[in-house]
Write an enzyme that holds these catalytic residues in place. Structure first.
Site, mmCIF file in Angstrom:
data_model
loop_
_atom_site.group_PDB
_atom_site.id
_atom_site.type_symbol
_atom_site.label_atom_id
_atom_site.label_comp_id
_atom_site.label_asym_id
_atom_site.label_seq_id
_atom_site.Cartn_x
_atom_site.Cartn_y
_atom_site.Cartn_z
ATOM 1 N N GLU A 30 0.810 -1.221 0.000
ATOM 2 C CA GLU A 30 0.000 0.000 0.000
ATOM 3 C C GLU A 30 0.844 1.273 0.000
ATOM 4 O O GLU A 30 0.426 2.299 -0.532
ATOM 5 C CB GLU A 30 -0.939 0.008 1.209
ATOM 6 C CG GLU A 30 -2.067 -1.016 1.122
ATOM 7 C CD GLU A 30 -1.722 -2.385 1.675
ATOM 8 O OE1 GLU A 30 -2.610 -3.250 1.759
ATOM 9 O OE2 GLU A 30 -0.527 -2.590 2.042
ATOM 10 N N PHE A 38 -11.960 -6.520 13.752
ATOM 11 C CA PHE A 38 -10.884 -7.049 12.918
ATOM 12 C C PHE A 38 -10.493 -6.022 11.848
ATOM 13 O O PHE A 38 -11.323 -5.501 11.126
ATOM 14 C CB PHE A 38 -11.331 -8.353 12.249
ATOM 15 C CG PHE A 38 -10.300 -8.943 11.321
ATOM 16 C CD1 PHE A 38 -9.104 -9.429 11.815
ATOM 17 C CD2 PHE A 38 -10.539 -8.992 9.946
ATOM 18 C CE1 PHE A 38 -8.149 -9.962 10.948
ATOM 19 C CE2 PHE A 38 -9.597 -9.532 9.087
ATOM 20 C CZ PHE A 38 -8.402 -10.020 9.590
ATOM 21 N N GLN A 39 -9.213 -5.731 11.770
ATOM 22 C CA GLN A 39 -8.632 -4.768 10.840
ATOM 23 C C GLN A 39 -9.260 -3.370 10.977
ATOM 24 O O GLN A 39 -9.481 -2.663 9.998
ATOM 25 C CB GLN A 39 -8.742 -5.269 9.388
ATOM 26 C CG GLN A 39 -7.827 -6.463 9.127
ATOM 27 C CD GLN A 39 -7.663 -6.789 7.655
ATOM 28 O OE1 GLN A 39 -8.538 -6.506 6.827
ATOM 29 N NE2 GLN A 39 -6.535 -7.385 7.297
ATOM 30 N N LYS A 77 -17.620 -0.230 5.458
ATOM 31 C CA LYS A 77 -18.125 -1.278 4.564
ATOM 32 C C LYS A 77 -19.640 -1.217 4.415
ATOM 33 O O LYS A 77 -20.171 -1.417 3.306
ATOM 34 C CB LYS A 77 -17.693 -2.654 5.086
ATOM 35 C CG LYS A 77 -18.123 -3.797 4.172
ATOM 36 C CD LYS A 77 -17.420 -5.094 4.503
ATOM 37 C CE LYS A 77 -17.831 -6.198 3.516
ATOM 38 N NZ LYS A 77 -17.023 -7.408 3.678
ATOM 39 N N MET A 137 24.423 8.549 2.422
ATOM 40 C CA MET A 137 24.340 9.866 3.038
ATOM 41 C C MET A 137 24.628 9.807 4.533
ATOM 42 O O MET A 137 25.306 10.684 5.080
ATOM 43 C CB MET A 137 22.967 10.497 2.792
ATOM 44 C CG MET A 137 22.880 11.951 3.219
ATOM 45 S SD MET A 137 24.065 13.021 2.364
ATOM 46 C CE MET A 137 23.169 13.374 0.849
#
Length: 563
Positions: free
Chosen positions: A49, A111-112, A161, A477
């Site tokens: 993602e 959940f999630q 949802k 760096m």
């Protein structure tokens, strides 16, 4: 006719003119993906993602349009946060849609479930949680309006949802008007006239351009001002390409790794025109020594950026394009009487002398390939017409220094946040927007591994990005700072344990090249750039080459370490 929330959402994207969506499916957004084949969007399935947001960001920077990404709830949303913060710091218009658990479960540790609205509040221009399907269309409309207008930035919309499954009539709001949000586009004419007078009187003016010039489309107006009045131009990392990098008035980038000429010009100027820049600490150095002899003019659409880091003498809150157009309308009628071809000639000769006596240079020869040489050859082979993305670190600075950006929207890099792993997915986004252009990601061997999984995204979508790895076997760096300021204590910066990038490319279905001798740089780059395939070019460069000039942290721009 009633539509589901998922259908309404996709109809909104259609109305907004969205062509490409970068995303990754999940349970909370499965209803959207169920309807997606019925709509004309090109969906790019990323492998992480974070890559989705960076790709949307790269698409936005290359096109000037809003980038769009779609991710699921919970870890899908939190994986996107680094990309969101990257876009926020650089003022890039990205609209992020996240799935969310059904509204009755919000707050139950379902959940999630995460509070992505709360998590991203500090790093979005604005964000929304849609609680009523009747608000969905207007919320999406607002999100795009906010992302694109004023000072651009990322806007997040959280989609539960059950809202995606509910039904309602689709009503598209043609107009958007937010009482509390009215960006000031037009400049105050009194301030414009004051700036014109300052320019007329100035003997040593400098234009300091930032990313706001590019996001407002003010490149032509800036170029007119510089060329008509014979004013040298420097730019921030985000402003590269706002003024042609091959023009005699171009000084190069300023700041910590800016050119000697740019930093000395700022230090000796009597008038600095800061346009669409925010006086970042990497640009100013020690703040109280920045442009000590100059009157400072600051043009920016965001009033909170003015006086934030540096006290300025003439603030001008306006869109850069509108402000520069107004300035032109004031200056142009008396241009022939007020200015001549010799205007600021002594000053221009001085800054050009600085460029000639202290150019960007590096010690050539030796047994190692120099990374600066590789970037120079990328520029020459591409004729300066490539879209160049970078990762973050030495590779980024060498690209900024040695690739002469002739056009805007051709340099994609994480400036404010300094996000390693940005370059590859950003290059994918740009290649998606411009399939026929050469897109090159200049990378380091450390940062390329941050999002190397997106190689599969490029391969399976036939997006022939070229990844040039300046492989020095270090986190370069950080190693440079350890060398210069920490007695060469190279603690945990050695990257000698790394994959075989040629085999890795082949495993993904790409083409891999390895370059170990300078004589092979040009032929290999030429061959790779001509191939219609994703290519990794692993160039083994000097492991202890440093980026110079360098202004140490806390020092003034005049205190540069040179080669």
């Amino acid at each position: 006719m009633e539509l589901t929330g998922a259908q309404i959402f996709l109809e909104c994207l259609k109305k907004e003119g969205v062509e490409v969506v970068f995303g990754y499916p999940g349970g909370a957004i499965i209803d959207i993906y169920d309807q997606l084949p019925n709509y004309p969007f090109k969906h790019i399935l990323v492998r992480h993602e974070q890559g989705a947001v960076h790709a949307a960001d790269g698409y936005a920077r290359a096109t000037g349009e809003a980038g769009v990404c779609l991710v699921t709830s919970g870890p899908g949303a939190t994986n996107a946060v680094t990309g969101i913060a990257t876009a926020y710091m650089d003022s890039i218009p990205v609209v992020i849609f996240t799935g969310q658990v059904p509204t009755p479960l919000i707050g139950n540790d379902a959940f999630q479930e995460v509070d992505i609205v709360g998590i991203t509040r500090p790093c979005t221009k604005h964000n929304y949680l849609v609680k009523d399907i009747n608000d969905l269309a207007f919320t999406v409309r607002q999100a795009f309006y906010l992302a694109r207008s004023g000072r651009p930035g990322p806007v997040l919309v959280d989609l539960p949802k059950d809202i995606m499954q509910a039904k309602a009539e689709f009503v598209w709001p043609e107009d958007v008007s937010l009482r509390s949000y009215n960006p000031n586009l037009a400049p105050h004419i009194g301030q414009i006239k004051k700036v014109a007078k300052l320019i007329e009187k100035a003997e040593r003016p400098v234009i300091y351009a930032g990313g706001g010039v590019i996001s407002s489309g003010a490149e032509d107006e800036l170029t007119w001002l510089a060329k008509s009045l014979n004013i040298p131009v420097t730019a921030t990392l985000m402003g590269l390409g706002a003024f042609p990098g091959n023009d005699p008035l171009w000084l190069g980038m300023l700041g910590m790794h800016g050119t000697y000429a740019a930093n000395m010009a700022i230090n000796n100027s009597d008038l600095v025109l800061a346009i669409g820049a925010r006086f970042d600490d990497r640009v100013t150095g020690k703040v109280d020594t920045f442009a000590p002899k100059a009157t400072l003019v600051h043009i920016d659409i965001d009033p909170t950026s003015i006086q934030k880091n540096v006290a300025v003498h003439v603030p001008l809150v306006a869109d850069c394009k509108s402000a520069l157009s107004s300035l032109k309308s004031v200056i142009e009628p008396t241009l022939d009487q007020t200015y001549s071809e010799d205007s600021h000639a002594v000053w221009v000769r001085q800054v050009q002398q600085w460029s000639e006596t202290h150019p960007l240079r590096y010690n050539k020869g030796g047994s190692f390939i120099k990374p600066q040489y590789v970037v120079e050859k990328v520029y020459e082979i591409s004729n300066g017409d490539a879209i160049v993305a970078t990762e973050v670190g030495q590779n980024q600075m060498w690209a900024a220094q040695f690739y002469k950006f002739k056009k805007s929207k051709s340099f994609l890099s994480s400036g404010g946040l300094g996000t390693m792993g940005y370059g590859l997915p950003a290059a994918i986004g740009a290649q998606m927007a411009f399939p026929d252009r050469l897109v090159v990601d200049i990378a380091g061997d450390g940062s390329i591994q941050m999002n190397i999984q997106e190689l599969m995204t490029a391969v399976c979508n036939d997006l022939p990005v070229k990844i040039v790895i300046l492989n020095n076997g270090y986190l370069g760096m950080v190693r440079q700072w350890q060398e210069l300021f920490y007695n060469r204590n190279y603690c945990e910066t050695c990257m000698d344990a790394q994959p075989d990038f040629v085999k890795l490319a082949e495993a993904y279905g790409a083409v891999g090249f390895r370059v170990t001798e300078e004589k092979d740089v040009v032929p290999v780059l030429t061959e790779a750039f001509a191939l219609p395939k994703v290519c990794i070019i692993d160039v083994r460069v000097d492991p202890e080459e440093n980026v110079y000039p360098m202004v140490p942290a806390g020092a003034s721009l005049a205190d540069m370490l040179l080669v």
